[in-house]
Motif scaffolding. Structure first.
Motif, mmCIF file in Angstrom:
data_model
loop_
_atom_site.group_PDB
_atom_site.id
_atom_site.type_symbol
_atom_site.label_atom_id
_atom_site.label_comp_id
_atom_site.label_asym_id
_atom_site.label_seq_id
_atom_site.Cartn_x
_atom_site.Cartn_y
_atom_site.Cartn_z
ATOM 1 N N UNK A 540 0.747 -1.130 0.156
ATOM 2 C CA UNK A 540 0.023 -0.009 -0.060
ATOM 3 C C UNK A 540 0.894 1.250 0.090
ATOM 4 N N UNK A 541 2.223 1.325 0.620
ATOM 5 C CA UNK A 541 2.930 2.333 0.704
ATOM 6 C C UNK A 541 3.731 2.479 -0.616
ATOM 7 N N UNK A 542 3.742 1.596 -1.579
ATOM 8 C CA UNK A 542 4.594 1.629 -2.693
ATOM 9 C C UNK A 542 3.953 2.183 -3.817
ATOM 10 N N UNK A 543 4.514 2.883 -4.724
ATOM 11 C CA UNK A 543 4.016 3.413 -6.047
ATOM 12 C C UNK A 543 4.303 2.234 -7.127
ATOM 13 N N UNK A 544 3.693 2.567 -8.436
ATOM 14 C CA UNK A 544 3.771 1.270 -9.345
ATOM 15 C C UNK A 544 5.264 0.800 -9.619
ATOM 16 N N UNK A 545 6.169 1.937 -9.649
ATOM 17 C CA UNK A 545 7.426 1.726 -10.178
ATOM 18 C C UNK A 545 8.182 1.145 -8.934
ATOM 19 N N UNK A 546 7.780 1.335 -7.828
ATOM 20 C CA UNK A 546 8.589 0.700 -6.707
ATOM 21 C C UNK A 546 8.133 -0.543 -6.503
ATOM 22 N N UNK A 551 8.814 -6.483 -6.886
ATOM 23 C CA UNK A 551 8.247 -7.958 -7.481
ATOM 24 C C UNK A 551 9.312 -8.702 -8.282
ATOM 25 N N UNK A 552 10.443 -8.041 -8.558
ATOM 26 C CA UNK A 552 11.365 -8.806 -9.441
ATOM 27 C C UNK A 552 12.120 -9.960 -8.632
ATOM 28 N N UNK A 553 12.124 -9.650 -7.081
ATOM 29 C CA UNK A 553 12.852 -10.550 -6.402
ATOM 30 C C UNK A 553 11.939 -11.304 -5.326
ATOM 31 N N UNK A 574 2.756 -5.427 -16.638
ATOM 32 C CA UNK A 574 3.389 -4.346 -17.053
ATOM 33 C C UNK A 574 4.936 -4.355 -17.272
ATOM 34 N N UNK A 575 5.552 -5.451 -16.303
ATOM 35 C CA UNK A 575 7.062 -5.692 -16.303
ATOM 36 C C UNK A 575 7.537 -6.740 -17.370
ATOM 37 N N UNK A 576 6.508 -7.223 -18.180
ATOM 38 C CA UNK A 576 6.828 -8.015 -19.401
ATOM 39 C C UNK A 576 6.697 -9.528 -18.892
ATOM 40 N N UNK A 577 6.206 -9.904 -17.785
ATOM 41 C CA UNK A 577 5.959 -11.102 -17.435
ATOM 42 C C UNK A 577 4.655 -11.854 -18.029
ATOM 43 N N UNK A 578 4.685 -12.937 -18.497
ATOM 44 C CA UNK A 578 3.449 -13.697 -18.636
ATOM 45 C C UNK A 578 2.802 -14.599 -17.418
ATOM 46 N N UNK A 579 1.844 -13.924 -16.886
ATOM 47 C CA UNK A 579 1.362 -14.249 -15.615
ATOM 48 C C UNK A 579 0.238 -15.303 -15.473
#
Length: 847
Positions: A540-546, A551-553, A574-579
């Motif tokens: 909740x405290x993170x913006x989309x970029x953060x 999420x990458x790790x 949005x980060x290019x993953x197929x989810x």
């Protein structure tokens, strides 16, 4: 509306009607749907359909009714196949409407009335009792030991404790979490009773907001379908230009405009790869059938094509990794002795008193999943249960004392009453009067058990001489009996399935509404990296970029709300993953629908989750996901082979349609020949590729790039080389026939036979990307023999069935003619087999 002295009266009828007019019924609106007419109109815009209809119209003008009828049949078949495929509709909001409209007991005009859930309005007073499904979001005015199962909204199987408005702390009101004054639409009352005032109905309720999100969310169009349609449109423009050019040149040079139109349509059809969408539809249908054999139901074709490209698998914990069934995982005595129940394991005598006391503290006819777990274990190890005892008195949970106490008479009516208590370990320590050192030791033990993912209950026992009951549980002289650890057990097949995903290059991410300690424990048991755990508060405290960066790790997410699940899926995409996203509750529905591959549990899952998903696991087996991914990769590999084959065969078809026009020779192939090849022969031959077994490294390679086009440059070059070779050989056969001065109908038959037999040679060459022809022939593929027999029968029928021979305008062929056509096919096999190793060195194999 209510006070301490007068009974509640609720709303009057005039107010009810006013609220209904303002807010509408307590249900979700109908979703918009495409009409059948709209679907048909979309189909009619397909270019091949226009060419088929145009060819049929010209044949009618020429008086050739047989050709006209055949082409119109092909056109009708194309429409029916597409309309049936497109007419599959979604039923998500209907499932939500059923779920959110249970019967409700309300107070109106001072009287209790049972009404349909859809008639509940804002301000209504709901009378709640154990076993009731809550009809709308409501604020508790009165609560007597209420616990609610909110798993439909939060995904967590453990009920949460409720308090009335006046006793609850001023905290954020959302589903999940103890000591809140709100009950939510769709949740189940598992203990206690109360009175609540409705605060939100229909789309304004928490479950209604999920329904609105689903109603406005668009599922992604299948990428392969988009690519093939774009390719067909591109070729359609090219074919249209060539068609106009041919009509003008033919009509001008030969002065026969109807024949010119037919020649133009023939060239247009030869250049338009309309089989691509047909074969794609067949592959998706057959792929869905194959995946269903692994107990997986495919609801959307896009999921099949995305399976092989999945890079992240987001899984819910409760009901997906775990069984969604609380069970006793550990009994622990004050001495430190531990018993972990296993199938067939006998209960040591020392633990019998602990289990019996826990059973006596549980509800006799339980709704609570923890009480049910106690009853199940007692049924296995305590044949007499509570014996002949009767429950005579009970004390419920209080905010200041989180324990339940029940008083039972003795077996023989001569002894003392038996008093059993269970609850939070610190509350049990308090009623037992444990000293500070004992409490600290107990707290350390509880922390150790909680770190293993267990929900810990303390158990105490006392005797009471008479029926003069103390005011509170603190009035009994309790002895501490031990601790009971409960868990939602991990599914047995999960660790192996997670390991298979890792080997296939798929990152497994667990998303749960449970607490971090429990989430980490389950993740470790499943084989998921539990080093990094992100909570809902942190998100909740993170913006989309953060969030994208974290999420990458990260692989474990705890205390996550439904809207945050959706945000996680969207950030990964949005980060290019197929989810791929798995789930079983209403809370999972938006993220299931947003994911490239939504996977719902079919047995335990709600209708909403199943309808929002693209794939449903019929047996609720997490391991079936791995089988589906393996099949998805196989399907994509085989689809590439089929599309490469179709691309290759269009080169000689187009060449043979243009050759006579360029050199002033008799027309070889008409619209009926092209339609026969493209609507029957090519799709039937392509089905052989669908039945091919998986490549050996299907689950040992990383997921394919989702942006990788179906028609890569290397595949196009390879297809062109194959097509040009076939065209050169068939053109050579045609020239040999010309040299022999064969009649036009015999020459047409000779060329057509050489073309079709060469196509069979292309199938044999393209069966495997890596294996040689001899190795591929040893692979089992029953459809290969069926296809060869089918093609042989069709070719024989065009020669020996007079009606069909006349339709195709074929003349008789002799043995030396047939040998010449077979020789062309053999040359195709030999040359391409020799060229395949060179091609593999420069081609990065698709899929």
């Amino acid at each position: 509306m209510t006070n301490d002295h007068a009974p509640p009266t609720g709303l009057d009828e005039a107010t009810v009607q006013q609220r209904l007019a303002e807010d509408g019924y307590n249900e979700l609106p109908n979703p918009d749907r495409r009409t059948l007419l709209r679907i048909v109109l979309e189909v009619l815009r397909e270019p091949m359909l226009a060419l088929l209809l145009g060819g049929g119209a010209v044949y009618l003008l020429l008086g050739d009714f047989k050709e006209a009828v055949i082409l119109l049949i092909f056109a009708s078949l194309s429409v029916v196949i597409t309309v049936v495929q497109e007419a599959r509709t979604e039923h998500v909001l209907e499932a939500l409407r059923d779920l959110t409209s249970p019967r409700a007991l309300v107070i109106r005009g001072g009287e209790r009335r049972r009404i349909a859930g859809r008639e509940v309005v804002r301000g209504d007073l709901l009378v709640l009792a154990e076993g009731d499904r809550v009809a709308a979001d409501a604020l508790l005015l009165q609560a007597d030991d209420i616990q609610a199962d909110e798993s439909l909204l939060t995904g967590e199987s453990v009920p949460v404790r409720k308090l009335p408005r006046d006793e609850a702390a001023a905290a954020a009101r959302r589903p999940g979490g103890d000591d809140q004054p709100m009950v939510y639409s769709g949740s189940l009352i598992v203990r206690g009773s109360g009175l609540a005032e409705v605060t939100a109905t229909g789309p304004r309720s928490e479950i209604g907001k999920i329904g609105q999100a689903l109603g406005t969310m668009q599922t992604e169009a299948p990428r392969l379908q988009t690519q093939t349609r774009a390719l067909v449109r591109t070729f359609g423009v090219i074919a249209g230009a060539f068609t106009l050019l041919v009509v003008v040149l033919y009509g001008t040079l030969r002065a026969s405009w109807l024949d010119a139109v037919l020649a133009g349509i023939t060239v247009g059809m030869s250049m338009l790869p309309e089989e691509f969408p047909v074969v794609l539809t067949v592959f998706m249908a057959m792929g869905a059938w194959r995946i269903s054999q692994a107990r997986v139901l495919t609801r959307r074709a896009a999921a099949i094509e995305a399976l092989g490209a999945a890079t992240v698998l987001c899984t819910d914990k409760t009901g997906t990794l775990t069984e969604n069934r609380m069970s006793i995982a550990e009994l622990r005595l004050p001495s430190g002795e531990v018993f972990q129940p296993r199938d067939g394991a006998a209960l040591p005598q020392a633990f019998a008193a602990l289990l019996e006391t826990g059973l006596l503290a549980a509800a006799p006819d339980p709704f609570d999943p923890m009480d049910r777990a106690l009853h199940r274990l007692a049924g296995d190890h305590l044949p007499d249960g509570v014996g002949s005892r009767s429950l005579v008195h009970s004390y419920g949970l209080r905010r200041d004392l989180l324990a339940i106490t029940q008083v039972w008479d003795s077996d023989d009516d001569l002894g003392d009453y038996v008093v059993a208590a269970k609850g939070a370990p610190e509350a049990i320590a308090r009623i037992c009067g444990l000293g500070e050192a004992e409490r600290q030791a107990l707290a350390r033990t509880v922390d150790t058990m909680a770190a293993e993912g267990l929900r810990v209950l303390g158990v105490a026992r006392a005797a009471h001489p008479n029926d003069d009951w103390p005011e509170s549980q603190l009035g009994f002289s309790f002895d501490f009996v031990g601790l009971i650890g409960l868990a939602d057990p991990l599914r047995a097949a999960v660790p192996a399935a997670v390991a298979d995903c890792r080997a296939a290059g798929i990152r497994v991410v667990m998303i749960t509404g449970d607490y971090p300690a429990t989430a980490r424990a389950i993740a470790r048991q499943a084989g998921i990296d539990a080093e990094t755990c992100i909570t809902g508060e942190e998100i909740a405290a993170l913006d989309d970029a953060e969030l994208a960066q974290r999420l990458r790790g990260a692989t474990v997410f705890a205390r996550i709300m439904p809207e945050q699940k959706l945000r996680i899926v969207e950030a990964l995409k949005a980060d290019g993953e197929v989810v791929a996203m798995t789930g079983d509750g209403v809370n999972d529905a938006p993220s299931l629908k947003a994911a490239h591959i939504g996977i719902a549990m079919g047995g335990r899952g709600t209708d909403v989750a199943r309808e929002a998903s693209a794939i449903v696991l019929l047996d609720d087996d997490f391991a079936s996901i791995v089988k589906a991914i393996r099949l998805g990769r196989r399907i994509y590999d085989n689809l590439v082979k089929a599309m490469g084959f179709i691309f290759a065969v269009h080169v000689p078809i187009a060449g043979l349609a243009l050759l006579p026009l360029l050199f002033g020779l008799p027309i070889l192939l008409g619209p009926i020949h092209i339609a026969f090849l493209e609507m029957i022969i090519d799709p039937v031959c392509s089905i052989v590729f669908e039945a091919e077994t998986a490549e050996e490294d299907a689950m040992r390679r990383p997921p394919r790039d989702p942006e990788q086009p179906l028609f890569s440059r290397a595949l196009i070059v390879w297809g062109m080389l194959q097509g040009l070779l076939v065209f050169a050989l068939v053109a050579a056969v045609f020239m040999i026939g010309q040299y022999r001065a064969m009649p036009a109908d015999e020459l047409r038959a000779l060329t057509f036979f050489a073309l079709v037999l060469s196509f069979v040679g292309l199938i044999l060459i393209n069966r495997s990307f890596s294996a040689s022809l001899l190795t591929a022939l040893r692979r089992p593929n029953p459809l290969l023999g069926v296809m060869v027999a089918f093609v042989t029968t069709l070719l024989a029928a065009t020669l020996w069935w007079p009606w069909l021979r006349e339709l195709f305008r074929f003349g008789p062929l002799h043995s030396d003619d047939l040998a010449l056509t077979a020789a062309a096919a053999v040359v195709v096999l030999v040359v391409l087999e020799l060229a395949k190793p060179l091609w593999r060195k420069v081609m990065r194999r698709p899929g």
